[in-house]
Design an enzyme around this catalytic site. Structure first.
Site, PDB file in Angstrom:
ATOM      1  CD1 TRP A  31      -0.160  -1.455   3.183  1.00 42.39           C
ATOM      2  CD2 TRP A  31       0.575   0.657   3.304  1.00 42.39           C
ATOM      3  NE1 TRP A  31       0.604  -1.345   4.329  1.00 42.39           N
ATOM      4  CE2 TRP A  31       1.072  -0.056   4.418  1.00 42.39           C
ATOM      5  CE3 TRP A  31       0.907   2.007   3.174  1.00 42.39           C
ATOM      6  CZ2 TRP A  31       1.879   0.541   5.393  1.00 42.39           C
ATOM      7  CZ3 TRP A  31       1.713   2.606   4.138  1.00 42.39           C
ATOM      8  CH2 TRP A  31       2.187   1.868   5.227  1.00 42.39           C
ATOM      9  NE  ARG A  36      10.572  -1.713  -7.354  1.00 46.72           N
ATOM     10  CZ  ARG A  36      10.939  -1.288  -6.147  1.00 46.72           C
ATOM     11  NH1 ARG A  36      11.577  -0.124  -6.036  1.00 46.72           N
ATOM     12  NH2 ARG A  36      10.667  -1.969  -5.064  1.00 46.72           N
ATOM     13  N   PRO A  78      -3.104  -5.754  -5.924  1.00 44.78           N
ATOM     14  CG  PRO A  78      -4.574  -3.991  -6.398  1.00 44.78           C
ATOM     15  CD  PRO A  78      -4.224  -5.401  -6.811  1.00 44.78           C
ATOM     16  CB  ALA A  79      -2.106  -3.137  -0.525  1.00 45.37           C
ATOM     17  N   GLY A  84       6.673  -6.578   0.133  1.00 45.03           N
ATOM     18  CA  GLY A  84       5.948  -6.515   1.391  1.00 45.03           C
ATOM     19  C   GLY A  84       6.819  -6.935   2.543  1.00 45.03           C
ATOM     20  CB  SER A  85       5.987  -7.709   6.032  1.00 41.14           C
ATOM     21  OG  SER A  85       5.188  -8.888   5.963  1.00 41.14           O
ATOM     22  CD  GLU A  99      11.298  -3.899  -1.810  1.00 43.23           C
ATOM     23  OE1 GLU A  99      11.606  -3.841  -0.589  1.00 43.23           O
ATOM     24  OE2 GLU A  99      10.430  -3.201  -2.333  1.00 43.23           O
ATOM     25  NE  ARG A 141      10.533   8.098  -2.166  1.00 41.61           N
ATOM     26  CZ  ARG A 141      10.914   7.056  -2.893  1.00 41.61           C
ATOM     27  NH1 ARG A 141      11.802   6.211  -2.411  1.00 41.61           N
ATOM     28  NH2 ARG A 141      10.410   6.856  -4.097  1.00 41.61           N
ATOM     29  CB  CYS A 177      10.989  -1.219   2.260  1.00 43.24           C
ATOM     30  SG  CYS A 177      11.177  -0.820   0.511  1.00 43.24           S
ATOM     31  CB  SER A 214      14.264   4.677  -5.427  1.00 47.22           C
ATOM     32  OG  SER A 214      14.151   4.027  -4.183  1.00 47.22           O
TER      33      SER A 214
END
Length: 487
Positions: A160, A169, A185-186, A238-239, A260, A288, A294, A451
């Site tokens: 999210w 990406r 998507p979340a 995600g986590s 990732e 940011r 992350c 990034s």
């Protein structure tokens, strides 16, 4: 769900989208409420996809796979390029949509849109540059030919916090490689994904090449797709905890994975650093998306000689940030994504304070509607505090003092994560030496933002597998095929 009706004044008619997007069709439905984190109010409802819906999406991706695989690279390139142009033309409406459903401040949302669109432009160019290889064996008696083929149907799962960029990406390189995809998507921020799919239609993406579904039952739905032998790739952001579960599911069918995962980035400042530059970089690396990234700097290690001045400067800058709704033009720090996120941040800060840390600004949730936590600086943070080891995912900057270069490296590596790290020093040789010692996939040297679509993004240790972006990103969606050729 009609985006124009639900968020009147922020999305233009080109962003109309209704329901699940499967096989080029919009399938209406409801069940998942999308909230505005700035107020807690409901923005819209989107469909809650079932396992049957997910299998329908796999069917659609399979039906489109052969045609898309055979589509000439130049044609795939032109479609991605057109998608980039459409996202650029609608960037302001998409940015406001992100601010509404995610809460991030408009300048951040605009930055995300520029970054997100660039992945389509980058991979539009890479689509025509898919590498191959021809060489002789060492003996000189045989020939080796290596081709790269699309890996197949891909399941893409995005978070999210960057609802546009994390999708492009993955979609960009997958489509450039010749793969068809199912994007999940979340459920907190699905509106951006549906809006981008609508623009993909207009760009000429064939039916079934990109499918989008939302669900409140991601475990069973994703497991069903990964169990289908037609699915050959999982790309997840995600986590780390969820990533481990997905890796276990993917292993059952030996599905190729790119992961990732979480981060706990150290931000190391040496005495010889330019203080103002280090503070500028700290604000970018920490704030940011209000710290919900992350790659966010989570642990500030500052050498003793500059420590007090750094804390003072960081405190002043964090305290001066304007807090408010993401869509407010003057907002510099928007809300967190959910009330649960606020509670987690508060628990981490309270634990650190109970162990001896001191908040020089912020330190407690804000009252009123919305999910707000103020920019916070903590000093004298003990290393046994939970936030010294967990990903904060919020606007909290804990500062630690260190003495030697060796100590800085040791502290930076005391984590299971290894995604990003930042180093500030006036001595480039030292910065590169320390960077070599830090276990991370990405290093920012005297920079608070790293990034870039042209660079490989990813981590080591528990921060993931594989790389996204750059010239290597497209290879994550391809299989190398070796031909032993005699002629």
């Amino acid at each position: 769900m009609n985006l124009h009706t639900s968020i009147s004044g922020y999305a233009d008619p080109a962003l109309h989208a209704q329901g699940l997007y499967i096989g080029g069709r919009w399938e209406a439905g409801g069940g998942i409420k999308v909230l505005d984190p700035s107020t807690g109010a409901t923005l819209a409802e989107v469909p809650n996809a079932s396992i049957e819906d997910a299998m329908h999406a796999v069917d659609a991706a399979e039906a489109a796979a052969a045609g898309w695989r055979a589509t000439p690279p130049r044609q795939r390139s032109e479609i991605l390029r057109r998608w980039f142009q459409l996202m650029s033309e609608h960037a302001e409406d998409l940015a406001r949509l992100i601010s509404l459903e995610n809460g991030k401040a408009l300048p951040d949302a605009r930055g995300e849109m520029a970054y997100a669109a660039e992945f389509f432009r980058w991979y539009a160019e890479e689509a025509t540059r898919i590498p191959g290889e021809f060489r002789h064996t060492p003996s000189g008696s045989h020939n080796i030919l290596v081709d790269h083929e699309p890996i197949g149907i891909c399941v893409l799962i995005t978070p999210w916090n960057f609802p546009a960029a994390m999708a492009t990406r993955k979609i960009g390189p997958a489509l450039a490689a010749g793969c068809t995809v199912i994007l999940k998507p979340a459920s907190e921020t699905p509106l951006t994904a549906y809006a981008m799919a609508r623009l993909g239609e207009e760009a000429g993406v064939p039916a079934g090449v990109v499918n989008v579904l939302t669900t409140q039952n991601p475990g069973p739905v994703t497991a069903a797709m990964l169990a289908d032998p037609r699915v050959r790739k999982l790309s997840f952001t995600g986590s780390t905890g969820v990533g481990r579960i997905l890796l276990a599911e993917a292993a059952k069918s030996v599905v190729n994975c790119s992961m990732e995962l979480g981060g706990n980035a150290p931000f190391v400042v040496f005495d010889d650093a330019n203080l103002d530059a280090a503070l500028d970089g700290a604000m970018v690396a920490k704030m940011r998306n209000a710290g919900e990234a992350c790659t966010a700097a989570n642990r500030f290690y500052v050498q003793a000689g500059i420590h007090d001045a750094f804390v003072q400067g960081l405190t002043a800058r964090m305290a001066a940030l304007k807090i408010g709704a993401g869509t407010d033009a003057e907002t510099q720090c928007g809300p967190m994504i959910t009330q649960k996120a606020v509670q987690k941040i508060d628990q981490l800060v309270s634990d650190a304070v109970a162990r001896g840390a001191r908040a020089t600004t912020g330190g407690a949730p804000l009252e009123g509607s919305g999910f707000f936590y103020p920019p916070t600086v903590l000093e004298n943070v003990p290393t046994d505090a939970a936030l010294a080891h967990e990903e904060i995912f919020g606007p909290v900057a804990p500062v630690y003092r260190f003495e030697t270069e060796e100590e800085a490296i040791r502290l930076a590596n005391v984590t299971e994560y290894g995604l990003a790290a930042y180093i500030y020093s006036g001595d480039l040789k030292r910065a590169l030496r320390v960077g070599k010692g830090i276990e991370a996939g990405m290093l920012g040297i005297n920079r608070g933002l790293m990034s870039d679509p042209a660079a490989p993004f990813g981590g080591v240790k528990q921060s993931g597998l594989g790389r996204e972006g750059g010239v290597t990103g497209i290879l994550e969606f391809m299989e190398a095929k070796y031909y032993a050729v005699e002629f």
